[in-house]
Structure formats: structure tokens, C-alpha cells
Design a protein around this motif. Sequence first.
Motif, PDB file in Angstrom:
ATOM      1  N   PHE A  47      36.206  47.493  44.359  1.00 59.33           N
ATOM      2  CA  PHE A  47      37.233  47.169  43.384  1.00 59.33           C
ATOM      3  C   PHE A  47      38.495  46.627  44.051  1.00 59.33           C
ATOM      4  CE2 PHE A  47      34.928  51.005  41.663  1.00 59.33           C
ATOM      5  CZ  PHE A  47      34.087  50.266  40.837  1.00 59.33           C
ATOM      6  N   ALA A  48      39.373  46.052  43.242  1.00 56.44           N
ATOM      7  CA  ALA A  48      40.625  45.469  43.744  1.00 56.44           C
ATOM      8  C   ALA A  48      41.770  46.454  43.536  1.00 56.44           C
ATOM      9  CB  ALA A  48      40.910  44.156  43.036  1.00 56.44           C
ATOM     10  N   ALA A  49      41.617  47.667  44.065  1.00 55.80           N
ATOM     11  CA  ALA A  49      42.606  48.715  43.818  1.00 55.80           C
ATOM     12  C   ALA A  49      42.661  49.674  45.001  1.00 55.80           C
ATOM     13  CB  ALA A  49      42.250  49.484  42.552  1.00 55.80           C
TER      14      ALA A  49
ATOM     15  N   ARG B 223      41.568  48.249  48.545  1.00 60.18           N
ATOM     16  CA  ARG B 223      40.747  47.306  47.794  1.00 60.18           C
ATOM     17  C   ARG B 223      39.616  46.757  48.665  1.00 60.18           C
ATOM     18  NH1 ARG B 223      43.650  42.384  45.511  1.00 60.18           N
ATOM     19  NH2 ARG B 223      41.537  41.558  45.454  1.00 60.18           N
ATOM     20  N   ASP B 224      38.566  46.325  47.992  1.00 58.36           N
ATOM     21  CA  ASP B 224      37.407  45.687  48.625  1.00 58.36           C
ATOM     22  C   ASP B 224      36.651  46.628  49.553  1.00 58.36           C
ATOM     23  OD1 ASP B 224      37.832  43.251  47.287  1.00 58.36           O
ATOM     24  OD2 ASP B 224      39.251  42.586  48.817  1.00 58.36           O
TER      25      ASP B 224
ATOM     26  N   PRO C 122      46.066  49.025  41.306  1.00 52.78           N
ATOM     27  CA  PRO C 122      46.261  48.658  39.910  1.00 52.78           C
ATOM     28  C   PRO C 122      45.054  49.032  39.057  1.00 52.78           C
ATOM     29  CG  PRO C 122      46.871  46.844  41.391  1.00 52.78           C
ATOM     30  CD  PRO C 122      46.163  47.852  42.211  1.00 52.78           C
TER      31      PRO C 122
ATOM     32  N   PRO D 277      42.117  49.428  35.816  1.00 51.74           N
ATOM     33  CA  PRO D 277      41.114  48.530  35.224  1.00 51.74           C
ATOM     34  C   PRO D 277      41.675  47.588  34.176  1.00 51.74           C
ATOM     35  CG  PRO D 277      40.195  50.716  35.467  1.00 51.74           C
ATOM     36  CD  PRO D 277      41.651  50.835  35.820  1.00 51.74           C
TER      37      PRO D 277
ATOM     38  N   THR E  78      44.030  45.748  34.304  1.00 48.67           N
ATOM     39  CA  THR E  78      44.504  44.514  34.916  1.00 48.67           C
ATOM     40  C   THR E  78      43.366  43.699  35.527  1.00 48.67           C
ATOM     41  OG1 THR E  78      44.948  45.595  37.045  1.00 48.67           O
ATOM     42  CG2 THR E  78      46.713  45.605  35.412  1.00 48.67           C
TER      43      THR E  78
ATOM     44  N   THR F 173      40.832  44.920  37.641  1.00 49.72           N
ATOM     45  CA  THR F 173      40.540  45.289  39.033  1.00 49.72           C
ATOM     46  C   THR F 173      39.226  46.041  39.222  1.00 49.72           C
ATOM     47  OG1 THR F 173      41.806  47.328  38.711  1.00 49.72           O
ATOM     48  CG2 THR F 173      42.971  45.434  39.662  1.00 49.72           C
ATOM     49  N   SER F 174      38.517  46.367  38.148  1.00 51.82           N
ATOM     50  CA  SER F 174      37.330  47.220  38.292  1.00 51.82           C
ATOM     51  C   SER F 174      36.040  46.428  38.084  1.00 51.82           C
ATOM     52  CB  SER F 174      37.415  48.422  37.354  1.00 51.82           C
ATOM     53  OG  SER F 174      37.533  48.007  36.004  1.00 51.82           O
TER      54      SER F 174
ATOM     55  N   TYR G 197      36.109  42.539  38.285  1.00 57.22           N
ATOM     56  CA  TYR G 197      36.352  42.097  39.653  1.00 57.22           C
ATOM     57  C   TYR G 197      35.117  42.327  40.523  1.00 57.22           C
ATOM     58  CZ  TYR G 197      38.275  41.787  44.348  1.00 57.22           C
ATOM     59  OH  TYR G 197      38.500  41.444  45.664  1.00 57.22           O
TER      60      TYR G 197
ATOM     61  N   HIS H 149      51.137  50.140  45.684  1.00 57.30           N
ATOM     62  CA  HIS H 149      50.486  50.273  44.381  1.00 57.30           C
ATOM     63  C   HIS H 149      50.452  51.709  43.852  1.00 57.30           C
ATOM     64  CE1 HIS H 149      49.169  46.172  44.729  1.00 57.30           C
ATOM     65  NE2 HIS H 149      48.446  46.421  45.801  1.00 57.30           N
TER      66      HIS H 149
END
Length: 276
Positions: free
Chosen positions: A69-71, A105-106, A127, A129, A131, A133-134, A137, A194
Motif C-alpha cells: 500500500f501507499a501508506a 509505503r510499498d 494516508p 484508504p 485517499t 492508498t489501499s 493502489y 504522515h
Amino acid sequence: MGYRASPRPSFDGPTAIRATDAVRHTWGDEGAGFVEDWIYVSSELLHAIVFGLPPGGAFRHSESFRTVFAADELLHVLQGTLVLANPETGEVVRAERGDSVFFRRDTWHHGFSYGDDALRVLEFFAPPPATGTSGAYAQTRPYLEESSYARAGVVGNLMGGGPAARSLRVVRRGDAVWQLDRNVLVGLVVSTEHLTVGTVTVPAGHTSLAETHGGEELLYVTRGELRVEAGGVDATLSPGDAFFVPSGTPHCYASDDGSIAEGIFGVAPSFGPPAS
């Protein structure tokens, strides 16, 4: 079973969230495994849940349910033993009750329940979901075909340095950065651009001084009876209960019943005071 987004409960003002009011959701499929979620808040700024696995249970990933995810994510073990792996790098860490695991993230991640008790983990995710990011993404990331659960280069070189890069950081209770803040004991576990996560300990008969944050806060009670006052709302919480504090809302904590009270909080994105 294809991917479906989780529910996103959010609140317009300060809100006490009892354990029985958390929104139930089952994540996963036959390939990834199934995880029970209890969602406390999933707003435009912060996502906070408790997830559970039975003894011996696990989650991995599948085409539909990709665990990257991007978080920033902080996993705090409430019960049981969590073994968390990065199947891309082969890293594996173990966290017991009271320990946390943080990653950015990642980072691909798989989770395993290695205790005699059911596993319960409090997760802060920002951030959030809302936005994108889950799941959405995750579908944009290259699919991880093979999973590894052992790091190359360790055997024969464990005390000589070995591979240095780490994507999974375990934070034990004693590793927190401690401070006596506003009349209570705060232990900062992680703080990034974040997400900030920390513990709060309120001695019997103490009340903290009021504070405000630029971000939203979710406080989850882990011990004792913790009273929260925020924006005209006053609630006494037991373990498993939580309290949502909107950005910029003054709030304080108290322990009134003659015993110590503890909780863990997540604030996103800004732990500092609101911008003037």
C-alpha cells in the motif's frame, strides 16, 4: 471472491467508540486467507482498525488482495504473537503483546499468528484508504509471484553485518521515546510526516492538561478506565473502547477510579498544533 473496499466509518465531531460499535468486516479470499477486521475509523485523514487471526492463522496475498500500500502502517500487538514477513525481501520479525511493527509505503507484508491465543492487532494506516492508498493502489503495483521468508546472505555472516537494509521495524515497549507531557507519561513509538503513534499512561487521580493536534486522533484504551474530554464530549472508556478526536479539538485524559489507565493513540497527519 473479488476485492471489495472496506467500510469507512467517520465522524463529524468528538466520538466515543465502544468495542461493540466497531464495524465488522472480513478481508481476503481463498488465496490470501481471511482476516477479521473491526474498523474504528476510516476518514479522509486516518484509518484505524483491529484485525484478528486464530492461532495458526495467516494472511498472504492474491491477485485480488495485494498487501502493498501507499501508506505508513503501525501494527501494535494487543494479544497473541505476530510474525510479520516481507515476502519480497525475505525479512521476518516477531512481535509479542505490547510490541509494534512499523513499515512505510510499498512494503509487501504477510502476517502469521504464532501464539496459543488468538491474535489481535491494532493497526494505524495513513494516508488512509479514502485517499486511494489501499486496494486501488495495490492493483497498480507489479504482482509479487514468489514469496520468500528467509533473508539471503545471513547464514555464515550473522554476526558480521549481513544484509543491512530493513523494511520492517520492531518497536518494543522499552524502545519508545518517553516524555512527561502535559502531566502524563507519553511514549512515542513512531512519528513521520504522515503518522504519529504513541502510548499514554495516566496515573490514578491524574488529569492531563488539554492539547490539540493539527491532525485527527484515534485513542484506543489498553488498560484501566480512561476518561476522555474533547469538545464538550466526556466519556469513560474500558479496554477495547476508543475515542475519535477531530483536528484542532482540545482534549484531555483522566484516570478517576483509583488505578492507572493506559491507551495507544494514532494522529494523522500532523501531531503538532493546528496551523494558525
